[in-house]
Design a protein around this motif. Structure first.
Motif, PDB file in Angstrom:
ATOM      1  N   GLN A  28       0.817  -1.212   0.000  1.00 15.71           N
ATOM      2  CA  GLN A  28       0.000   0.000   0.000  1.00 15.71           C
ATOM      3  C   GLN A  28       0.855   1.270   0.000  1.00 15.71           C
ATOM      4  N   LEU A  29       2.167   1.095  -0.229  1.00 16.86           N
ATOM      5  CA  LEU A  29       3.089   2.224  -0.254  1.00 16.86           C
ATOM      6  C   LEU A  29       3.555   2.519  -1.673  1.00 16.86           C
ATOM      7  N   SER A  30       3.916   3.766  -1.908  1.00 15.46           N
ATOM      8  CA  SER A  30       4.531   4.145  -3.170  1.00 15.46           C
ATOM      9  C   SER A  30       6.042   3.914  -3.078  1.00 15.46           C
ATOM     10  N   PRO A  31       6.671   3.396  -4.131  1.00 13.82           N
ATOM     11  CA  PRO A  31       8.122   3.174  -4.097  1.00 13.82           C
ATOM     12  C   PRO A  31       8.937   4.443  -4.296  1.00 13.82           C
ATOM     13  N   GLU A  32       8.277   5.587  -4.531  1.00 10.29           N
ATOM     14  CA  GLU A  32       9.024   6.820  -4.791  1.00 10.29           C
ATOM     15  C   GLU A  32       9.899   7.181  -3.600  1.00 10.29           C
ATOM     16  N   PRO A  33      11.083   7.740  -3.855  1.00  7.18           N
ATOM     17  CA  PRO A  33      11.989   8.104  -2.753  1.00  7.18           C
ATOM     18  C   PRO A  33      11.366   9.147  -1.835  1.00  7.18           C
ATOM     19  N   ILE A  34      11.845   9.158  -0.602  1.00  6.60           N
ATOM     20  CA  ILE A  34      11.445  10.164   0.369  1.00  6.60           C
ATOM     21  C   ILE A  34      12.706  10.860   0.870  1.00  6.60           C
ATOM     22  N   PRO A  35      12.589  12.110   1.315  1.00  6.20           N
ATOM     23  CA  PRO A  35      13.783  12.826   1.776  1.00  6.20           C
ATOM     24  C   PRO A  35      14.451  12.121   2.956  1.00  6.20           C
ATOM     25  N   MET A  36      15.757  11.992   2.896  1.00  7.20           N
ATOM     26  CA  MET A  36      16.482  11.318   3.961  1.00  7.20           C
ATOM     27  C   MET A  36      16.442  12.093   5.267  1.00  7.20           C
ATOM     28  N   GLU A  37      16.187  13.412   5.203  1.00  2.60           N
ATOM     29  CA  GLU A  37      16.067  14.139   6.470  1.00  2.60           C
ATOM     30  C   GLU A  37      14.841  13.680   7.253  1.00  2.60           C
ATOM     31  N   TYR A  38      13.826  13.160   6.550  1.00  2.00           N
ATOM     32  CA  TYR A  38      12.666  12.612   7.253  1.00  2.00           C
ATOM     33  C   TYR A  38      13.100  11.422   8.120  1.00  2.00           C
ATOM     34  N   ILE A  39      13.947  10.578   7.547  1.00  2.35           N
ATOM     35  CA  ILE A  39      14.433   9.406   8.281  1.00  2.35           C
ATOM     36  C   ILE A  39      15.317   9.847   9.439  1.00  2.35           C
ATOM     37  N   GLN A  40      16.123  10.878   9.221  1.00  2.00           N
ATOM     38  CA  GLN A  40      16.969  11.389  10.296  1.00  2.00           C
ATOM     39  C   GLN A  40      16.121  11.917  11.449  1.00  2.00           C
ATOM     40  N   TRP A  41      15.027  12.601  11.134  1.00  3.07           N
ATOM     41  CA  TRP A  41      14.140  13.106  12.192  1.00  3.07           C
ATOM     42  C   TRP A  41      13.500  11.944  12.950  1.00  3.07           C
ATOM     43  N   MET A  42      13.134  10.908  12.217  1.00  5.06           N
ATOM     44  CA  MET A  42      12.561   9.721  12.869  1.00  5.06           C
ATOM     45  C   MET A  42      13.547   9.095  13.847  1.00  5.06           C
ATOM     46  N   LEU A  43      14.801   8.986  13.416  1.00  2.00           N
ATOM     47  CA  LEU A  43      15.810   8.349  14.257  1.00  2.00           C
ATOM     48  C   LEU A  43      16.208   9.233  15.429  1.00  2.00           C
ATOM     49  N   GLU A  44      16.151  10.542  15.230  1.00  2.00           N
ATOM     50  CA  GLU A  44      16.391  11.463  16.341  1.00  2.00           C
ATOM     51  C   GLU A  44      15.327  11.261  17.420  1.00  2.00           C
ATOM     52  N   ALA A  45      14.077  11.130  16.993  1.00  2.00           N
ATOM     53  CA  ALA A  45      12.998  10.878  17.955  1.00  2.00           C
ATOM     54  C   ALA A  45      13.176   9.519  18.632  1.00  2.00           C
ATOM     55  N   ALA A  46      13.590   8.524  17.858  1.00  2.00           N
ATOM     56  CA  ALA A  46      13.816   7.188  18.421  1.00  2.00           C
ATOM     57  C   ALA A  46      14.860   7.231  19.526  1.00  2.00           C
ATOM     58  N   ASN A  47      15.848   8.078  19.354  1.00  2.00           N
ATOM     59  CA  ASN A  47      16.957   8.146  20.306  1.00  2.00           C
ATOM     60  C   ASN A  47      16.549   8.706  21.664  1.00  2.00           C
ATOM     61  N   TYR A  48      15.353   9.274  21.755  1.00  2.00           N
ATOM     62  CA  TYR A  48      14.869   9.817  23.021  1.00  2.00           C
ATOM     63  C   TYR A  48      13.837   8.910  23.680  1.00  2.00           C
ATOM     64  N   PRO A 104      10.567   2.648  -0.125  1.00  2.00           N
ATOM     65  CA  PRO A 104      11.848   3.291  -0.430  1.00  2.00           C
ATOM     66  C   PRO A 104      12.894   3.196   0.664  1.00  2.00           C
ATOM     67  N   VAL A 105      12.456   2.963   1.908  1.00  2.00           N
ATOM     68  CA  VAL A 105      13.405   2.896   3.023  1.00  2.00           C
ATOM     69  C   VAL A 105      13.054   1.721   3.925  1.00  2.00           C
ATOM     70  N   TRP A 106      14.085   0.964   4.288  1.00  2.00           N
ATOM     71  CA  TRP A 106      13.951  -0.153   5.235  1.00  2.00           C
ATOM     72  C   TRP A 106      14.941   0.080   6.371  1.00  2.00           C
ATOM     73  N   ILE A 107      14.462  -0.017   7.597  1.00  2.00           N
ATOM     74  CA  ILE A 107      15.312   0.223   8.772  1.00  2.00           C
ATOM     75  C   ILE A 107      15.317  -1.029   9.640  1.00  2.00           C
ATOM     76  N   SER A 108      16.484  -1.644   9.792  1.00  2.43           N
ATOM     77  CA  SER A 108      16.557  -2.818  10.662  1.00  2.43           C
ATOM     78  C   SER A 108      16.425  -2.376  12.116  1.00  2.43           C
ATOM     79  N   ILE A 109      15.741  -3.215  12.912  1.00  3.43           N
ATOM     80  CA  ILE A 109      15.485  -2.921  14.320  1.00  3.43           C
ATOM     81  C   ILE A 109      16.255  -3.927  15.164  1.00  3.43           C
ATOM     82  N   GLY A 110      17.360  -3.471  15.727  1.00  3.46           N
ATOM     83  CA  GLY A 110      18.186  -4.354  16.538  1.00  3.46           C
ATOM     84  C   GLY A 110      18.167  -3.957  17.998  1.00  3.46           C
TER      85      GLY A 110
END
Length: 200
Positions: A28-48, A104-110
């Motif tokens: 149900q997702l589009s394969p079009e790329p997304i801005p990498m800063e979006y992923i950086q913001w996600m990971l910044e939030a994850a870090n808290y 467009p983006v896959w993030i492994s969860i370790g």
């Protein structure tokens, strides 16, 4: 009832994002790329995320662009290792290789295990789950769909080694992220009051 009470503006914004968060499947997702800063913001939030003893046990590896090809090969290899004989299906093996192109983006969860002698494994896993939720909330606020997939090929020890995790650390799956190719799904939740007991 919370609906009858006016919420402070900041809390209302937060509740809107929480209510908006959705698990949206790769088909149900589009394969079009997304801005990498979006992923950086996600990971910044994850870090808290909350973390007992400040162990910060979450470990992520981000795959995008052509790097997804090797990830798909790892999924396929893990499928072949996990399913042998009559259980092996060539169509499913091929699907594991091809699925990476659907988001467009896959993030492994370790999760790192054993970094603090007094902190049990379940607490470290809970901390990682909180980190993923933080990331997922940011994705929702940006209009992105995400999904925590945890099937056997994506959690297999072969896939774990591929993303750089060695025992006792564990791979809990992948969070894939992309723009929804469908209308934003409606929430499906029973009233919270049905799940709470008050003792005063």
């Amino acid at each position: 009832m919370i609906e009858d009470t006016a919420l402070p503006a900041e809390l209302e914004m937060l509740m809107d994002v929480i209510r908006r968060r959705r698990s949206i499947h790769q088909d149900q997702l589009s394969p079009e790329p997304i801005p990498m800063e979006y992923i950086q913001w996600m990971l910044e939030a994850a870090n808290y995320a909350p973390t007992h003893g400040l162990t910060e046990p979450w470990r992520f590896t981000v795959f995008s662009g052509e790097a997804r090809r090797a990830l798909g090969e790892a999924f396929a290899q893990s499928y072949r290792l996990a399913f042998t004989g009559e259980a092996f299906q060539e169509s499913a093996w091929i699907a594991q290789k091809e699925r990476v192109w659907k988001a467009p983006v896959w993030i492994s969860i370790g999760v790192r295990i054993g970094t603090h002698p007094k902190i049990p494994e379940w607490e470290e896993i809970a901390a990682v789950a909180c980190a993923v939720q933080n990331a997922h909330l940011v994705a929702a606020s940006l209009g992105l769909g995400a999904f925590w997939t945890s099937g056997l090929p994506v959690r297999h020890e072969n896939t774990a080694r591929f993303v750089g995790l060695e025992p006792p650390d564990k791979l809990l799956g992948f969070l894939y992220v992309g723009r929804p190719a469908i209308p934003w799904p409606k929430a499906r939740r029973k009233p919270w009051e049905e799940k709470v007991v008050w003792r005063e």
